[in-house]
Design a protein around this motif. Sequence first.
Motif, mmCIF file in Angstrom:
data_model
loop_
_atom_site.group_PDB
_atom_site.id
_atom_site.type_symbol
_atom_site.label_atom_id
_atom_site.label_comp_id
_atom_site.label_asym_id
_atom_site.label_seq_id
_atom_site.Cartn_x
_atom_site.Cartn_y
_atom_site.Cartn_z
ATOM 1 N N ASP A 297 -5.897 1.161 -2.590
ATOM 2 C CA ASP A 297 -5.545 1.910 -3.804
ATOM 3 C C ASP A 297 -6.771 2.566 -4.434
ATOM 4 N N ASP A 298 -7.857 1.806 -4.547
ATOM 5 C CA ASP A 298 -9.072 2.349 -5.155
ATOM 6 C C ASP A 298 -9.627 3.509 -4.332
ATOM 7 N N THR B 55 -8.533 -12.556 -6.233
ATOM 8 C CA THR B 55 -7.217 -12.499 -5.593
ATOM 9 C C THR B 55 -7.172 -13.248 -4.262
ATOM 10 N N THR C 163 -4.968 -4.517 -0.707
ATOM 11 C CA THR C 163 -4.211 -3.470 -1.396
ATOM 12 C C THR C 163 -5.070 -2.759 -2.421
ATOM 13 N N LYS C 164 -5.863 -3.531 -3.169
ATOM 14 C CA LYS C 164 -6.741 -2.926 -4.180
ATOM 15 C C LYS C 164 -7.751 -2.001 -3.521
ATOM 16 N N TRP C 165 -8.291 -2.405 -2.380
ATOM 17 C CA TRP C 165 -9.259 -1.563 -1.670
ATOM 18 C C TRP C 165 -8.620 -0.235 -1.269
ATOM 19 N N THR D 115 -12.226 -7.489 2.806
ATOM 20 C CA THR D 115 -12.033 -8.465 1.731
ATOM 21 C C THR D 115 -12.336 -9.897 2.148
ATOM 22 N N TYR E 195 -13.742 -9.410 -4.371
ATOM 23 C CA TYR E 195 -12.298 -9.631 -4.302
ATOM 24 C C TYR E 195 -11.956 -11.111 -4.476
ATOM 25 N N THR F 74 0.822 -1.217 0.000
ATOM 26 C CA THR F 74 0.000 0.000 0.000
ATOM 27 C C THR F 74 0.853 1.264 0.000
ATOM 28 N N GLY G 218 -6.367 -8.185 -2.398
ATOM 29 C CA GLY G 218 -7.663 -7.518 -2.332
ATOM 30 C C GLY G 218 -7.618 -6.316 -1.403
#
Length: 426
Positions: free
Chosen positions: A225-226, A200, A221-223, A344, A197, A103, A219
């Motif tokens: 980042d988004d 992943t 990290t994506k949360w 996630t 998620y 992150t 997942g």
Amino acid sequence: MILTKSASLVHQAEQTRTTRLTESLSHSILGKSIGFDSAMTDLLLTYSPWAGALKEANDHITVRPEEIEAAADAYEEAAQHLVANLKWPDHTINILVQGSASTQTLIRSPNGNEKFDIDAVCQVDISRVTARDPVGFFQSVGDALRELEAEAKKRCWTIPCSKQKFYIEFTPSVPLDNVPPNTLDAMAPKYRVAEQYRATALAVVDTPSEMWKTSNPAGMTKWVDDTARRQLIRQVVLDSVILAKSAAHVDQVPDQKVEITDTLRIAIRLFKRHRDMCVRRNILTNEFAPISIIIVTLLTRCYEGLADLGRTYVHPVELLADLTSLMPHLVLKLDGQYRVDNPTVEGENFAEKWNTDGGARYRSFSAWCRVLNTDLKAILEETEKQAITNRVREVFGIPAPTSGGSGLSSKVVAAPPATPAGRGLA
């Protein structure tokens, strides 16, 4: 109107808190008998000394690029050991960063000699036969890393990296869909991957129970980042005139502008540093200090809720102050149990230990939040540029310059560049 979970939590938090930390500053400027555009300009300029000092603090605590590169090399070395010792095809092994490194919220310790940890998962696309034996799989990975002096923990192997300033927490895993259906059904039913998620999701080995457990670091990290990409600042690009005037308020420090799109990450970094300073000053103990994943989750949930509610801010300092005052109120207490839910993995409670320690961790979290609120309020109450800088140094443990010039440290550390694809770090 139906509110999202994050929006509902933030809405309740807004009703609970007593006051906004930047309210007096905003009113003093916007209440003047001048045009709205002029008021916005004055407000941006008013915030610039705080923004500059906090940005410099963030630069100081950022992990150096050469240390990130060394960590990437360590990942590659671990992967090579797995390939060589386990005889698995190299295309089946994927070393993925997780946690703070993924992150981009890694921070340096207040103690320059203290190592920081980098979390990684070893994702192995193996046969279903191997996936039937989680303990055997976990041990085989540890055996392959024996030359790296790996030490077994609850769900990971710790690689000490004795000659480096970091150590690696290395978690063996398999794609969740690789786990046989009968084994998947036997996994703890309360830990189910959130469908958005699913792609992943991983299964990691919980050695105490000798079973697979659902996990989803990618997942998470994506949360983050988004959420960080969602824009809460009204003026996405400040006028060059404003930037030029703002820069004049801070001496000899490159890049005075607080990166608006990184407000969430800067908040995470500064709050983690503040927690570490509270431990160093014996305000908190290491054992009960809030863990990073709780800080990341609460801040991201708060930021997401503000975005879902359509809240906007003139300046990142305003947003940072609101995150400070709202964050403590986002901890749930259901049926007498504290909860900080993993977004996630449904059912996973990052605050699970808060319910088995007689309330010690929750009291520690509450005490930290109060000190954080008090310290940020004290920073905002300063009016002179040098006083603001000195207060920020004191609060976040930033050393004064050791040579001529001004600024927060003798060497300003730039944020690490994005790591090339395939090196394991983001």
